[in-house]
Design a protein around this motif. Structure first.
Motif, PDB file in Angstrom:
ATOM      1  N   ALA A 137     -78.532 -17.638 -47.000  1.00 25.10           N
ATOM      2  CA  ALA A 137     -78.244 -17.807 -45.577  1.00 25.10           C
ATOM      3  C   ALA A 137     -79.022 -18.999 -45.009  1.00 25.10           C
ATOM      4  O   ALA A 137     -79.940 -19.520 -45.642  1.00 25.10           O
ATOM      5  CB  ALA A 137     -78.619 -16.533 -44.829  1.00 25.10           C
ATOM      6  N   GLU A 141     -80.297 -17.689 -39.636  1.00 23.20           N
ATOM      7  CA  GLU A 141     -79.700 -16.383 -39.948  1.00 23.20           C
ATOM      8  C   GLU A 141     -80.730 -15.437 -40.557  1.00 23.20           C
ATOM      9  O   GLU A 141     -80.767 -14.242 -40.234  1.00 23.20           O
ATOM     10  CB  GLU A 141     -78.531 -16.566 -40.917  1.00 23.20           C
ATOM     11  N   SER A 142     -81.585 -15.965 -41.427  1.00 24.24           N
ATOM     12  CA  SER A 142     -82.631 -15.142 -42.033  1.00 24.24           C
ATOM     13  C   SER A 142     -83.591 -14.615 -40.985  1.00 24.24           C
ATOM     14  O   SER A 142     -83.932 -13.428 -40.961  1.00 24.24           O
ATOM     15  CB  SER A 142     -83.398 -15.961 -43.083  1.00 24.24           C
TER      16      SER A 142
END
Length: 238
Positions: A137, A141-142
């Protein structure tokens, strides 16, 4: 007026005492005690800072099996710090155990320390994260996913860079804390940080706390540097 958190990245309590002498005695600070200082002087440094009237963010980033983290947090709860943290990568079960430990260990009548989770270190780039952690990702997003896991576990917020604050605020409930390290005044050296932001920019994007280290601790006049950063953090004209 909100206070920037000063990172006391010193080797021992004696160095901290010398540094604090550069501030007026009436100035009650919010300070960060990290691994180097805590591993040298342990809880005594926390007790000393509390006697001086300062608030403390104990930045030890616990990351272990849930039972061990829960037991560690019971000990931390008795120190009376304002904020402490874990690594979100430990998972929701570990984070929930940390919260149980803080609740169980706090003295009767005391306020529980705020518990926040480290998402991705501000020294980590997206390329490094993907290569070293095998996370496909994007970095944003992480970080957003870790923040949602922390909220699910009942934590108060996360540590994140200023660049992820807006996404986290959008993905979590109102009141979820974003504590932002990697703060550098305009023109200051970046050092080992990859994702940095000025105090004014951090205020504008909605960070709840900022952490500032070397721009204050290594300044020729730390109190003046602190005052200027505090003004910018609060949107006060210089």
């Amino acid at each position: 007026m909100k206070r920037p958190i000063i990172a006391l990245d010193f080797p021992d309590l004696g160095s901290v005492q010398l540094f604090l002498k550069k501030f007026p005695s009436h100035e009650k600070l919010f300070v960060k005690v990290g691994m180097e200082l805590f591993y040298e002087d342990g809880p005594e440094v926390v007790r000393y800072l509390k006697r001086q009237g300062h608030d403390i963010f104990l930045d030890l980033k616990l990351h272990d099996i849930p039972n061990t983290v829960e037991s560690g947090m019971r000990r931390i709860a008795g120190m009376g710090v304002a904020i402490t943290n874990v690594h979100a990568a430990g998972g929701t079960e570990m984070m929930a155990a940390a919260l149980r430990g803080l609740e169980a260990g706090k003295p009767v009548g005391a306020t529980r320390a705020k518990l926040i989770a480290v998402t991705q270190l501000t020294s980590t780039s997206e390329k490094q994260m993907q290569a070293d952690q095998l996370i496909a990702a994007s970095l944003e997003e992480s970080v957003r996913h870790y923040a949602q896991c922390a909220q699910k576990a009942g934590l108060d917020g996360v540590v994140c860079s200023g660049q992820e604050v807006a996404a986290i605020k959008k993905a979590t409930d109102a009141g979820f804390i974003c504590l932002t390290p990697g703060i550098r005044p305009t023109g200051a050296a970046v050092g080992d940080q990859k994702r940095v932001m000025t105090p004014g920019a951090a205020r504008e994007i909605g960070a709840d706390y900022i952490v500032v280290g070397r721009p204050i601790t290594q300044a020729a006049d730390p109190y003046d540097a602190y005052t200027q950063i505090k003004k910018e953090w609060n949107g006060v004209a210089k």
